[in-house]
Design an enzyme around this catalytic site. Sequence first.
Site, PDB file in Angstrom:
ATOM      1  N   CYS A 344     -20.151  14.775  25.850  1.00 63.59           N
ATOM      2  CA  CYS A 344     -20.385  15.681  26.984  1.00 63.59           C
ATOM      3  C   CYS A 344     -20.305  14.958  28.317  1.00 63.59           C
ATOM      4  CB  CYS A 344     -21.742  16.345  26.816  1.00 63.59           C
ATOM      5  SG  CYS A 344     -21.781  17.251  25.276  1.00 63.59           S
ATOM      6  N   GLU A 345     -19.118  14.490  28.650  1.00 59.43           N
ATOM      7  CA  GLU A 345     -18.871  13.805  29.924  1.00 59.43           C
ATOM      8  C   GLU A 345     -17.403  14.006  30.268  1.00 59.43           C
ATOM      9  OE1 GLU A 345     -20.253  10.534  31.532  1.00 59.43           O
ATOM     10  OE2 GLU A 345     -21.897  10.117  30.146  1.00 59.43           O
TER      11      GLU A 345
END
Length: 416
Positions: A344-345
């Site tokens: 999640c980046e």
Amino acid sequence: MEHIAYRHGQLSCESVSLRAVAEAVGTPAYVYSKAALLDAFGAYDRAFTDTPHLICYSVKANSTLGVLSTLAKAGAGADIVSGGELYRALRAGIPPRKIIFDGVGKTRDEMRDALKADILMFNVESMSELRALDEVAREVGTRAPVALRVNPDVDPQTHPYIATGLKTSKFGIPIDLALDSYAEAARLPGLEVVGIDMHIGSQLTKTSPFADAAARLGALVKMLRERGIVIRLLDVGGGLGIRYRDEAPPSPLDYARAVIPLIKELGVTILIEPGRSIVGNAGVLLTRVLYRKETPDKRFVVVDAAMNDLIRPALYNAYHEIRPIDERRLTSPVETADVVGPICESGDFLAKDRPLPRAEEGDLLAVMSAGAYTSVMASNYNTRPRAAEVLVDGNRYTIVRRRETYEDLVAGETVL
Ligand code: LLP
């Protein structure tokens, strides 16, 4: 011979198809070729054959025991930068008298362990460290063999994060202060001055910065001799680049030819600390396509490997070629896509705006040149187990590091 190439329609590592590895071991997985490792090591050994030398493989590039022990059997020594790397090098069977200890922040405990192991040399990077090592050696009742890492102030012309030989970097003792520093080292009773060291940066694609720096070190060795300080070991560090995309780095032979003439007359043993150029192109990261995702603005190929497995694109904007395992895919229409992982980046990408033959869900891909600074820089971010590592030898392979389990990830933690 190319050790990682298409054979019988499948990208293969030596005689083992990467599809077979993926089916047996799962993905993501790092896969290394033993023959490629040994070829790269042998190229250095042959290049320096007429000069007394020791190749101290830089453990930080890939420290998996299966890789280290393979190189140890071929005669490699080790360049280490921590107590952990000392432990690994010894566990892998690297003789202590072939180990050199680098790094700006060695702790006293690490110095003690290395002294007790009786390693070949400590490359010292500051006067404070020099005095600490002197004290520790006297406590242990020995003398520490030392070199000073001299910062020759040359521009290695590489990525700023991996350039180390400039005046402004945290590494080494400035060359202008080297004579005084050696004089102090020679006075300290717990130390025995044996060498001189440099390391100017990594992924260098020219020989000239190495040659400039080696010439500066050579001149210093002569000045030291005039002052009665005799240098036996001259460590030129690592740093030779590899081809990731279209670079044309010098070979170990080109490198040897550039450096040896500058130091031959000194009568020293040359130490070399290559990392990337030994393992970088000996490995791939094998991954599977989970999903395709197209928006009006962008196309994404979501794979099961992520920045935690290979952080180089996120950290250095590094380019790693991506190839389909199935050779037939090479004729698929080319599309431009971001190859991204599940983390999640937005920084979690393996390739950005990359023209690639269209990859379908379920396809296997190889991220190339993934032998160096990949598994060693892996993390458990997003509680992702670290990937399995496989070493191929001809038509056989060994899992040299099993995939982590969730249990491994929480071992050592406490639920309150
Ligand atoms: N010796 C010393 C003192 C070093 O600091 C290094 C690498 C080496 C030898 C080995 O250099 P090589 O032959 O591998 O270039 N994580 C970065 C690379 C960092 C290099 C750190 N020092 C990357 O992924 O590009």
